[in-house]
Write a protein that holds these residues in place. Structure first.
Motif, PDB file in Angstrom:
ATOM      1  N   LYS A   1       0.822  -1.215   0.000  1.00  0.00           N
ATOM      2  CA  LYS A   1       0.000   0.000   0.000  1.00  0.00           C
ATOM      3  C   LYS A   1       0.857   1.266   0.000  1.00  0.00           C
ATOM      4  N   HIS A   2       2.140   1.131   0.285  1.00  0.00           N
ATOM      5  CA  HIS A   2       3.046   2.283   0.308  1.00  0.00           C
ATOM      6  C   HIS A   2       3.626   2.601  -1.067  1.00  0.00           C
ATOM      7  N   PHE A   3       3.323   1.790  -2.054  1.00  0.00           N
ATOM      8  CA  PHE A   3       3.844   1.959  -3.402  1.00  0.00           C
ATOM      9  C   PHE A   3       2.718   2.366  -4.352  1.00  0.00           C
ATOM     10  N   SER A   4       3.099   2.978  -5.462  1.00  0.00           N
ATOM     11  CA  SER A   4       2.124   3.202  -6.532  1.00  0.00           C
ATOM     12  C   SER A   4       1.712   1.829  -7.062  1.00  0.00           C
ATOM     13  N   GLN A   5       0.637   1.795  -7.813  1.00  0.00           N
ATOM     14  CA  GLN A   5       0.176   0.523  -8.371  1.00  0.00           C
ATOM     15  C   GLN A   5       1.249  -0.091  -9.274  1.00  0.00           C
ATOM     16  N   GLU A   6       1.885   0.734 -10.099  1.00  0.00           N
ATOM     17  CA  GLU A   6       2.912   0.228 -11.007  1.00  0.00           C
ATOM     18  C   GLU A   6       4.119  -0.312 -10.228  1.00  0.00           C
ATOM     19  N   ALA A   7       4.570   0.431  -9.229  1.00  0.00           N
ATOM     20  CA  ALA A   7       5.705  -0.028  -8.431  1.00  0.00           C
ATOM     21  C   ALA A   7       5.349  -1.301  -7.673  1.00  0.00           C
ATOM     22  N   ALA A   8       4.120  -1.369  -7.157  1.00  0.00           N
ATOM     23  CA  ALA A   8       3.684  -2.560  -6.427  1.00  0.00           C
ATOM     24  C   ALA A   8       3.723  -3.799  -7.317  1.00  0.00           C
TER      25      ALA A   8
ATOM     26  N   LYS B   1      21.927   0.833  -3.646  1.00  0.00           N
ATOM     27  CA  LYS B   1      22.140  -0.618  -3.749  1.00  0.00           C
ATOM     28  C   LYS B   1      20.850  -1.342  -4.156  1.00  0.00           C
ATOM     29  N   ILE B   2      19.757  -0.955  -3.519  1.00  0.00           N
ATOM     30  CA  ILE B   2      18.479  -1.588  -3.832  1.00  0.00           C
ATOM     31  C   ILE B   2      18.060  -1.233  -5.261  1.00  0.00           C
ATOM     32  N   THR B   3      18.265   0.031  -5.642  1.00  0.00           N
ATOM     33  CA  THR B   3      17.930   0.470  -6.999  1.00  0.00           C
ATOM     34  C   THR B   3      18.704  -0.331  -8.033  1.00  0.00           C
ATOM     35  N   ARG B   4      20.008  -0.469  -7.835  1.00  0.00           N
ATOM     36  CA  ARG B   4      20.829  -1.220  -8.800  1.00  0.00           C
ATOM     37  C   ARG B   4      20.371  -2.671  -8.894  1.00  0.00           C
ATOM     38  N   PHE B   5      20.066  -3.273  -7.766  1.00  0.00           N
ATOM     39  CA  PHE B   5      19.576  -4.655  -7.786  1.00  0.00           C
ATOM     40  C   PHE B   5      18.297  -4.755  -8.609  1.00  0.00           C
ATOM     41  N   LEU B   6      17.347  -3.873  -8.339  1.00  0.00           N
ATOM     42  CA  LEU B   6      16.074  -3.916  -9.052  1.00  0.00           C
ATOM     43  C   LEU B   6      16.249  -3.656 -10.538  1.00  0.00           C
ATOM     44  N   GLU B   7      17.131  -2.739 -10.888  1.00  0.00           N
ATOM     45  CA  GLU B   7      17.408  -2.490 -12.304  1.00  0.00           C
ATOM     46  C   GLU B   7      17.959  -3.759 -12.956  1.00  0.00           C
ATOM     47  N   GLY B   8      18.790  -4.497 -12.228  1.00  0.00           N
ATOM     48  CA  GLY B   8      19.322  -5.760 -12.723  1.00  0.00           C
ATOM     49  C   GLY B   8      18.241  -6.806 -12.932  1.00  0.00           C
ATOM     50  N   CYS B   9      17.124  -6.634 -12.249  1.00  0.00           N
ATOM     51  CA  CYS B   9      15.974  -7.535 -12.423  1.00  0.00           C
ATOM     52  C   CYS B   9      15.079  -7.079 -13.569  1.00  0.00           C
ATOM     53  N   GLY B  10      15.414  -5.947 -14.178  1.00  0.00           N
ATOM     54  CA  GLY B  10      14.620  -5.442 -15.284  1.00  0.00           C
ATOM     55  C   GLY B  10      13.599  -4.383 -14.906  1.00  0.00           C
TER      56      GLY B  10
ATOM     57  N   THR C   1      11.916   4.515  -6.839  1.00  0.00           N
ATOM     58  CA  THR C   1      10.737   4.691  -5.991  1.00  0.00           C
ATOM     59  C   THR C   1      10.619   3.558  -4.981  1.00  0.00           C
ATOM     60  N   ILE C   2      10.800   2.345  -5.436  1.00  0.00           N
ATOM     61  CA  ILE C   2      10.721   1.185  -4.543  1.00  0.00           C
ATOM     62  C   ILE C   2      11.808   1.262  -3.477  1.00  0.00           C
ATOM     63  N   ALA C   3      13.029   1.549  -3.884  1.00  0.00           N
ATOM     64  CA  ALA C   3      14.145   1.616  -2.945  1.00  0.00           C
ATOM     65  C   ALA C   3      13.930   2.727  -1.915  1.00  0.00           C
ATOM     66  N   ARG C   4      13.496   3.891  -2.359  1.00  0.00           N
ATOM     67  CA  ARG C   4      13.265   5.001  -1.421  1.00  0.00           C
ATOM     68  C   ARG C   4      12.157   4.674  -0.429  1.00  0.00           C
ATOM     69  N   THR C   5      11.115   4.018  -0.902  1.00  0.00           N
ATOM     70  CA  THR C   5      10.012   3.661  -0.029  1.00  0.00           C
ATOM     71  C   THR C   5      10.453   2.639   1.011  1.00  0.00           C
TER      72      THR C   5
END
Length: 129
Positions: free
Chosen positions: A71-78, A102-111, A119-123
């Motif tokens: 619920k803390h993320f936008s629908q797209e980020a969720a 670090k979290i951002t780079r990991f997620l980018e590596g996941c596509g 947004t996900i990492a900051r949240t």
């Protein structure tokens, strides 16, 4: 963001314990998280650690705790969080230090697109506080 915005209910925590139990895993960690967040006497540093553990378990076991997190993320980020929840849980569980980059780079590596990854990492970091 205020602390109240990140509150999770006792029912959500009870569900997390049940989800861990249903997965055939030891519930001790989930029960410790519940105790700490349900009025346990924890320092701010300890609270950050408890919230880190909560995020990992929510990602790994789902249920109401994952719904609370999403619920803390936008629908797209969720949607990206759901799609990569197990990999993200594994990454966060292994990481000694959590940081937005670090979290951002990991997620980018996941596509995950860079904007959504940030947004996900900051949240996540805001929840941990």
């Amino acid at each position: 963001m205020t602390e109240a915005q990140w509150d999770i209910t006792e029912a959500d925590l009870d569900d997390l314990v049940a989800q861990v139990r249903e997965a055939g895993q030891d519930t001790q960690e989930a029960e410790e998280i519940k105790a700490a967040l349900s009025g346990g006497d924890v320092t701010p540093a300890e609270a950050a650690g408890v919230k880190r553990r909560l995020i990992v378990l929510a990602l790994r076991y789902g249920g109401k705790a994952l719904a609370w997190l999403l619920k803390h993320f936008s629908q797209e980020a969720a949607q990206y969080v759901i799609r990569h929840s197990q990999r993200l849980a594994d990454f966060l569980d292994r990481a000694e230090n959590w940081a937005v980059d670090k979290i951002t780079r990991f997620l980018e590596g996941c596509g995950v697109p860079v904007q959504q990854a940030q947004t996900i990492a900051r949240t996540i970091m805001a929840i941990v506080g």
